[in-house]
Design a protein around this motif. Structure first.
Motif, mmCIF file in Angstrom:
data_model
loop_
_atom_site.group_PDB
_atom_site.id
_atom_site.type_symbol
_atom_site.label_atom_id
_atom_site.label_comp_id
_atom_site.label_asym_id
_atom_site.label_seq_id
_atom_site.Cartn_x
_atom_site.Cartn_y
_atom_site.Cartn_z
ATOM 1 N N PRO A 30 0.361 -0.944 0.306
ATOM 2 C CA PRO A 30 -0.044 -0.215 0.175
ATOM 3 C C PRO A 30 1.198 0.929 0.231
ATOM 4 C CG PRO A 30 0.056 -0.873 2.125
ATOM 5 C CD PRO A 30 0.512 -1.964 1.276
ATOM 6 N N ARG A 31 0.465 2.475 -0.944
ATOM 7 C CA ARG A 31 1.166 4.255 -0.564
ATOM 8 C C ARG A 31 1.507 3.995 0.452
ATOM 9 N NH1 ARG A 31 -1.131 8.657 -2.040
ATOM 10 N NH2 ARG A 31 0.380 10.230 -2.330
ATOM 11 N N GLU A 32 0.324 4.307 1.861
ATOM 12 C CA GLU A 32 0.469 4.214 2.540
ATOM 13 C C GLU A 32 -0.047 4.038 3.836
ATOM 14 O OE1 GLU A 32 1.919 7.986 4.207
ATOM 15 O OE2 GLU A 32 2.270 7.848 1.802
ATOM 16 N N ALA A 33 0.750 2.476 4.268
ATOM 17 C CA ALA A 33 0.138 1.641 4.807
ATOM 18 C C ALA A 33 0.398 1.985 6.420
ATOM 19 C CB ALA A 33 0.979 0.529 4.461
ATOM 20 N N ILE A 34 -0.096 1.789 7.342
ATOM 21 C CA ILE A 34 0.159 1.474 8.502
ATOM 22 C C ILE A 34 0.637 0.246 9.802
ATOM 23 C CG2 ILE A 34 -0.824 1.142 11.323
ATOM 24 C CD1 ILE A 34 -0.544 4.328 8.981
ATOM 25 N N VAL A 35 1.774 0.086 9.691
ATOM 26 C CA VAL A 35 2.757 -0.979 10.123
ATOM 27 C C VAL A 35 2.708 -1.257 11.410
ATOM 28 C CG1 VAL A 35 4.692 -2.037 10.261
ATOM 29 C CG2 VAL A 35 3.929 -1.106 8.064
ATOM 30 N N ASP A 36 2.001 -2.414 12.245
ATOM 31 C CA ASP A 36 1.956 -2.445 13.188
ATOM 32 C C ASP A 36 2.742 -3.779 13.980
ATOM 33 O OD1 ASP A 36 -0.682 -1.511 14.290
ATOM 34 O OD2 ASP A 36 -1.752 -2.586 12.913
ATOM 35 N N ILE A 37 3.367 -3.651 14.482
ATOM 36 C CA ILE A 37 4.880 -4.731 15.586
ATOM 37 C C ILE A 37 4.202 -5.168 16.923
ATOM 38 C CG2 ILE A 37 6.885 -4.430 15.714
ATOM 39 C CD1 ILE A 37 7.513 -2.568 13.710
ATOM 40 N N ARG A 38 3.885 -6.345 16.987
ATOM 41 C CA ARG A 38 3.542 -6.624 18.298
ATOM 42 C C ARG A 38 4.392 -8.185 18.377
ATOM 43 N NH1 ARG A 38 -1.377 -6.524 14.921
ATOM 44 N NH2 ARG A 38 -1.964 -8.495 14.482
ATOM 45 N N PRO A 39 4.942 -8.524 19.386
ATOM 46 C CA PRO A 39 4.598 -9.645 19.406
ATOM 47 C C PRO A 39 3.949 -11.149 19.537
ATOM 48 C CG PRO A 39 4.790 -8.518 21.840
ATOM 49 C CD PRO A 39 4.285 -8.009 20.828
ATOM 50 N N ALA A 40 4.861 -12.226 19.033
ATOM 51 C CA ALA A 40 4.082 -13.306 18.521
ATOM 52 C C ALA A 40 4.398 -14.180 19.433
ATOM 53 C CB ALA A 40 4.741 -14.440 17.946
ATOM 54 N N THR A 41 2.923 -14.103 20.027
ATOM 55 C CA THR A 41 2.893 -14.524 21.502
ATOM 56 C C THR A 41 2.142 -16.909 21.386
ATOM 57 O OG1 THR A 41 0.359 -13.946 21.628
ATOM 58 C CG2 THR A 41 2.199 -13.155 22.818
ATOM 59 N N THR A 42 1.776 -16.605 19.855
ATOM 60 C CA THR A 42 1.178 -17.590 20.419
ATOM 61 C C THR A 42 1.379 -18.505 18.882
ATOM 62 O OG1 THR A 42 -0.379 -17.202 18.544
ATOM 63 C CG2 THR A 42 -0.960 -16.528 20.914
ATOM 64 N N VAL A 43 1.226 -20.400 18.416
ATOM 65 C CA VAL A 43 1.845 -20.438 17.414
ATOM 66 C C VAL A 43 1.473 -20.862 16.376
ATOM 67 C CG1 VAL A 43 2.297 -23.257 16.764
ATOM 68 C CG2 VAL A 43 2.772 -22.390 18.827
ATOM 69 N N ALA A 44 -0.189 -19.870 16.494
ATOM 70 C CA ALA A 44 -1.060 -19.679 15.246
ATOM 71 C C ALA A 44 -0.420 -18.555 14.827
ATOM 72 C CB ALA A 44 -2.317 -19.513 15.692
ATOM 73 N N GLU A 45 -0.139 -17.754 15.491
ATOM 74 C CA GLU A 45 0.425 -16.004 15.026
ATOM 75 C C GLU A 45 1.505 -16.862 14.235
ATOM 76 O OE1 GLU A 45 -0.713 -12.548 17.661
ATOM 77 O OE2 GLU A 45 0.344 -14.584 18.348
ATOM 78 N N LEU A 46 3.065 -17.804 14.674
ATOM 79 C CA LEU A 46 3.993 -17.596 13.748
ATOM 80 C C LEU A 46 3.712 -18.109 12.674
ATOM 81 C CD1 LEU A 46 7.132 -18.831 15.512
ATOM 82 C CD2 LEU A 46 6.637 -19.812 13.862
ATOM 83 N N LEU A 47 3.388 -19.126 13.309
ATOM 84 C CA LEU A 47 2.519 -19.961 12.008
ATOM 85 C C LEU A 47 2.280 -18.550 10.401
ATOM 86 C CD1 LEU A 47 1.700 -24.131 13.396
ATOM 87 C CD2 LEU A 47 4.260 -22.664 12.517
ATOM 88 N N ALA A 48 1.389 -18.302 10.751
ATOM 89 C CA ALA A 48 0.930 -17.508 9.697
ATOM 90 C C ALA A 48 1.625 -16.418 9.303
ATOM 91 C CB ALA A 48 -0.239 -16.642 9.809
#
Length: 178
Positions: A30-48
């Motif tokens: 995206p031209r003006e994307a907002i980036v969210d940075i957050r810790p992976a806390t679940t296996v599902a987040e990491l696998l995604a």
């Protein structure tokens, strides 16, 4: 750690709406994307975020990583889709205290050169400070100009003393795992 929000640098003209799947997002930024940075806390987040790794992450290794004290994986999301990650590992020394190693940084191809790698690195630097680490370091091949530029943009400097020696034991095969 609270989520960090940064603006992605503009590189495309016009408005682009991202699809919500990793395969579809590879074609756009995206031209003006907002980036969210957050810790992976679940296996599902990491696998995604598996498309960002060198090889598909294994569920059991992801669970061990997340459960291990001092292991950190921060994921950058653009429009809810994983666009990059940085991993860090705290190491405690009896005579020095705790330091953090930036173990790996990856940004998906369509999101490169937009500041995401630098934002991820700065987020890990901030987290290391919050945790009381006395420093954060990363090993980089001397000809990896993209990585060097990213780390320098996040405030790192070359100490001129680092040489890495490696013992290889099978690179992640089942035989090399406890």
């Amino acid at each position: 750690m609270r989520a960090a929000r940064v603006k992605c640098a503009a590189s495309l003209r016009g408005t682009v709406r991202l699809a919500r799947t990793p395969d579809a997002v590879r074609n756009f930024c995206p031209r003006e994307a907002i980036v969210d940075i957050r810790p992976a806390t679940t296996v599902a987040e990491l696998l995604a975020a598996g498309h960002l790794f060198d090889a598909p992450p294994r569920e059991e290794w992801a669970a061990r990583f997340l459960a291990a004290e001092g292991h950190v994986l921060l994921i950058a999301y653009v429009d809810g889709v994983p666009a990059g990650f940085v991993s860090g590992i705290e190491m405690l020394h009896p005579d020095k205290g705790t330091e953090m190693c930036l173990y790996e940084l990856a940004v998906d191809d369509p999101f490169r050169r937009r500041g995401i790698g630098g934002a991820l690195t700065r987020a890990l630097v901030d987290l290391a400070r919050e945790r009381g680490c006395y420093d954060l370091w990363v090993g980089v091949e001397p000809d990896n100009e993209a990585a060097l530029a990213t780390y320098r943009s996040a405030g790192a400097g070359d100490d001129g003393r680092f040489a890495m020696q490696v013992w290889e034991f099978g690179g992640g095969t089942e035989a090399s795992q406890p």
